[in-house]
Design a protein around this motif. Structure first.
Motif, short mmCIF file in Angstrom:
data_model
loop_
_atom_site.label_atom_id
_atom_site.label_comp_id
_atom_site.label_asym_id
_atom_site.label_seq_id
_atom_site.Cartn_x
_atom_site.Cartn_y
_atom_site.Cartn_z
N ARG A 1 56.75 13.71 26.55
CA ARG A 1 56.44 12.86 27.71
C ARG A 1 55.01 13.12 28.22
O ARG A 1 54.44 12.27 28.90
CB ARG A 1 57.44 13.11 28.83
N GLU A 2 54.47 14.27 27.89
CA GLU A 2 53.12 14.59 28.37
C GLU A 2 52.03 14.02 27.44
O GLU A 2 50.84 14.15 27.74
CB GLU A 2 52.95 16.11 28.48
N VAL A 3 52.45 13.42 26.35
CA VAL A 3 51.49 12.81 25.42
C VAL A 3 51.73 11.30 25.45
O VAL A 3 52.77 10.84 24.97
CB VAL A 3 51.66 13.36 23.99
N PRO A 4 50.81 10.53 26.04
CA PRO A 4 51.05 9.10 26.24
C PRO A 4 51.50 8.38 24.97
O PRO A 4 50.84 8.46 23.93
CB PRO A 4 49.69 8.59 26.71
N GLY A 5 52.61 7.67 25.09
CA GLY A 5 53.09 6.83 24.00
C GLY A 5 53.88 7.56 22.93
O GLY A 5 54.51 6.90 22.08
N LEU A 6 53.89 8.87 22.96
CA LEU A 6 54.49 9.61 21.85
C LEU A 6 56.02 9.43 21.80
O LEU A 6 56.58 9.24 20.72
CB LEU A 6 54.13 11.09 21.94
N THR A 7 56.66 9.49 22.95
CA THR A 7 58.12 9.39 22.96
C THR A 7 58.58 8.08 22.31
O THR A 7 59.48 8.09 21.46
CB THR A 7 58.65 9.46 24.42
N ARG A 8 57.93 7.00 22.69
CA ARG A 8 58.32 5.70 22.12
C ARG A 8 57.97 5.62 20.64
O ARG A 8 58.74 5.06 19.84
CB ARG A 8 57.63 4.56 22.87
N ALA A 9 56.84 6.18 20.26
CA ALA A 9 56.45 6.16 18.85
C ALA A 9 57.45 6.92 17.99
O ALA A 9 57.82 6.49 16.90
CB ALA A 9 55.05 6.74 18.67
#
Lengths: 178, 197
Positions: A99-107
């Motif tokens: 969650r602290e890395v933008p876009g990573l969770t969705r990717a």
């Protein structure tokens, strides 16, 4: 071939677009070499986390590649952190969750193509950031470090593009603002 | 489109593996490399050059390396096939773009861009190229020379805009190395820090 509008839309739909638009030209926008350096460490630490989180979602050569890149980004982060500490600065905290890395969770939830597109966006942003840093740094030692890292990020970019079936070297210059 | 080096047929590049190793060994010494590519320093004894003059001289060194890469891809292309040929053509076009960008920059700085050597001069310096494997091996060596030239140049350039231009080209030439290594079946990103060595 650069990231197309359609691909950008797909990445955006997967939640990765904030990576591209979150802090465009972040390294150029900062005012001092220390700030630029700190931003670079943050960028590398996010890349380390992203590759490490994504590798288990991939298989075979893709997974090996991501582990390999994770290790190389770790080397970049360490070298930049040392440069920062040598100048009296402190590296930013490492991300501890996706969650602290933008876009990573969705990717990560999007499967191989989305993860690879995310990696392309990550590396394109890194190359653009170091291109900006080359303009803004004055210290020859930092410029020498940038020179050695931007080549590595370019190589990551070429390999991930190829894994996606894209032209690995679509233009004669990297790092232009998009 | 591949254009031949003036006066040079592909077979004329063919000499011996010993020649190849000799040239490859020379690549390890950057000063020797630059001199071999026609980019050596000028004489001393004159007043200290201005930042623009220094930048022009630095860019001329890497321009000579780009000229050598253009000559090498041109010479090697007839020995390539399939995807390797397609990529060599693409890389040749990109090296020409780099040479054009650097030439314009040198002129803008008030300098005179280095011209390519003659086909005969390149023929004397290039190694034996008999087949695709030779061409790929030499291309990796030459691209690494170019990368090393840019890595050494970047910290010495005083113009921020030119540093950014050089960084963008450096990234692409490092990408060329990676793709060529992949074509050879080798690890495409062997090192975390790309220095051209």
């Amino acid at each position: 071939m650069r990231t197309t509008r359609r691909e950008l839309a797909a990445v955006a739909a997967a939640g990765a677009l904030p990576l591209l638009v979150d802090t465009p030209g972040a390294l150029a926008a900062t005012r001092s070499e220390m700030q630029v350096l700190r931003a670079a460490v943050d960028l590398e630490q996010r890349a380390v986390f992203a590759y490490g989180a994504a590798a288990p979602r991939l298989s075979g050569n893709d997974a090996r590649l991501f582990r390999h890149f994770q290790g190389q980004e770790e080397h970049h982060a360490a070298a930049l952190s040392n440069a920062l500490r040598n100048r009296g600065g402190h590296p930013p905290p490492r991300p501890r969750s996706a969650r602290e890395v933008p876009g990573l969770t969705r990717a990560l939830s999007g499967g191989r193509p989305v993860i690879l597109r995310y990696a392309v966006a990550l590396e394109e942003r890194a190359v653009a950031a170091y291109s900006d840093a080359a303009r803004n740094f004055r210290d020859p030692r930092l410029l020498a470090l940038v020179a050695r890292i931007i080549g590595s990020e370019g190589q990551h970019l070429a390999v991930v593009r190829e894994a996606l079936g894209r032209d690995p070297v679509p233009s004669a210059s990297e790092g232009s603002r998009r | 489109m591949i254009r031949p080096v003036a006066g040079l047929a592909p077979a004329q590049y063919v000499r011996s593996r010993r020649d190849f190793l000799r040239v490859a060994g020379a690549l390890a010494a950057p000063g020797a490399l630059l001199a071999a590519c026609g980019g050596g320093d000028e004489g001393t004894g004159s007043p200290a050059p201005s930042p623009a003059e220094t930048d022009a001289r630095i860019l001329n060194r890497v321009l000579s390396l780009e000229h050598a890469a253009i000559a090498a891809y041109t010479a090697g292309a007839p020995l390539l096939r399939g995807r390797a040929l397609t990529r060599a053509r693409r890389f040749l076009d990109q090296e020409r773009e780099h040479a054009g960008t650097l030439s314009r920059a040198v002129r803008d700085l008030g300098g005179t861009p280095n011209e390519p050597k003659s086909g005969e001069e390149y023929r004397r310096e290039f190694p034996l190229l008999r087949d695709q494997a030779d061409v790929l091996r030499f291309a990796v060596d030459l691209e690494n020379r170019v990368v090393r030239g840019y890595v050494e140049a970047l910290p010495k350039i005083s113009s921020p805009g030119l540093r950014q231009t050089v960084a963008g080209i450096l990234a692409v030439d490092a990408e060329h190395v990676s793709v060529l290594l992949g074509e050879q079946g080798r690890q495409p990103v062997p090192l975390a820090f790309v220095t051209g060595t």
